[in-house]
Design an enzyme around this catalytic site. Structure first.
Site, short mmCIF file in Angstrom:
data_model
loop_
_atom_site.label_atom_id
_atom_site.label_comp_id
_atom_site.label_asym_id
_atom_site.label_seq_id
_atom_site.Cartn_x
_atom_site.Cartn_y
_atom_site.Cartn_z
N ASP A 84 -17.75 41.68 4.83
CA ASP A 84 -18.56 42.44 3.87
C ASP A 84 -19.13 43.73 4.44
O ASP A 84 -19.69 44.53 3.68
CB ASP A 84 -19.71 41.58 3.37
N ASP A 95 -22.33 36.34 8.45
CA ASP A 95 -23.49 36.83 7.70
C ASP A 95 -23.05 37.75 6.55
O ASP A 95 -22.36 38.75 6.76
CB ASP A 95 -24.44 37.60 8.61
N ASP A 108 -15.79 36.84 8.69
CA ASP A 108 -17.15 37.21 9.04
C ASP A 108 -18.09 36.09 8.59
O ASP A 108 -17.73 35.28 7.71
CB ASP A 108 -17.50 38.53 8.36
#
Length: 284
Positions: free
Chosen positions: A227, A20, A18
């Site tokens: 996240d 961001d 991922d």
């Protein structure tokens, strides 16, 4: 087929990450704390594959900045897959208009169809939300802290539509159920809810792994880092997983035999998680 990073023929690992809140800081988009590991992975011939809610337009610039121009990417939460030449099948993927460039796969539904359905559903059910496609550049900048050019790139959707939810949980469930009947799904991201076809990051990861194995005849170990809730399918699809600490307050429940949760957030956590599994899996 040569290695996607110009390294060894048999990379010891494939890394799906991922962006961001993971490789990039959630607020500043800084990635320098992860830079030493990116350099180390490149030297070891380990492809790092961005797997993100960002658009293709956003990723093209980021790939240059992160020195990841020779690896594939997964954009819009799995709705768009980009294949550089080393990952293209000679018969299935070659684009005569771009023989040395990217080939883009769009397994999701077209964004115009998604937007039309959202507008119809919003009016019929009396829902309160705002689609990114109906926002101005300035509104997107306020929500994301992006530059004007960055906001325009984020708005260049191909297979998904982000929205800001302004209603209650009951209405959210009504939206989810209605979209499902249309072959659409709702996925939670860091700042937005994302509406797309029956795809997700995990589907795209498995598609790329199948492509890799078909072209090279073997499947290396895989590591996933993320996240947010929209990363859970990505993490479930990889052999090793890292959940990077975040303050979004959303549950991050995952049953995985090889799962590590970091103490640090953002790119610091990314480096922490990478180091954890590198020491246990990949050669020094």
């Amino acid at each position: 087929m040569s290695d996607a990073t110009g390294g060894p023929q048999r990379p010891p690992l494939l890394v799906f990450t991922d962006l961001d809140g993971s490789l990039l800081d959630h607020h500043s988009y800084d990635w320098q704390p992860a830079a030493p590991w990116l350099e180390r992975l490149a030297a070891a011939g380990v492809p790092v594959i961005p797997t993100t809610s960002k658009t293709r337009a956003e990723l093209l610039a980021l790939r240059r900045e992160l020195a990841l121009e020779h690896t594939p990417f997964i954009a819009e939460n799995g709705a768009v897959i980009g294949l550089p030449p080393a990952w293209q099948h000679a018969r299935l993927d070659r684009d005569p208009a771009s023989p040395k460039g990217l080939v883009v796969k769009t397994p999701s539904l077209d964004v115009d169809f998604i937007r039309r359905r959202l507008d119809v559903v919003r009016e019929r059910l009396g829902l309160r939300f705002r689609r990114m496609g109906e926002m101005t550049v300035e509104e997107v900048r306020e929500l994301t802290a992006l530059s004007a050019e960055g906001a325009r790139q984020a708005m260049a959707r191909e297979g998904s539509e982000p929205l800001v939810w302004e209603d209650d949980d009951t209405q959210l469930q009504r939206l989810r159920e209605t979209l499902h009947s249309d072959g659409l799904q709702l996925t939670r991201g860091g700042r937005f809810w994302h509406v797309m076809g029956a795809v997700d990051k995990g589907h795209a990861v498995r598609w790329l792994l199948a492509r890799f194995e078909a072209l090279r005849g073997h499947r290396p170990p895989t590591l996933g880092l993320g996240d947010g809730p929209n990363d859970l399918t990505l993490l479930a699809a990889t052999d090793m997983a890292v959940i990077i600490r975040a303050d979004h307050g959303q549950p991050m429940s995952l049953t995985h035999a090889r799962l590590y949760r970091t103490q640090a957030p953002g790119p610091q956590g990314w480096a922490e998680g990478l180091a954890h599994w590198w020491e246990r899996q990949a050669p020094a």
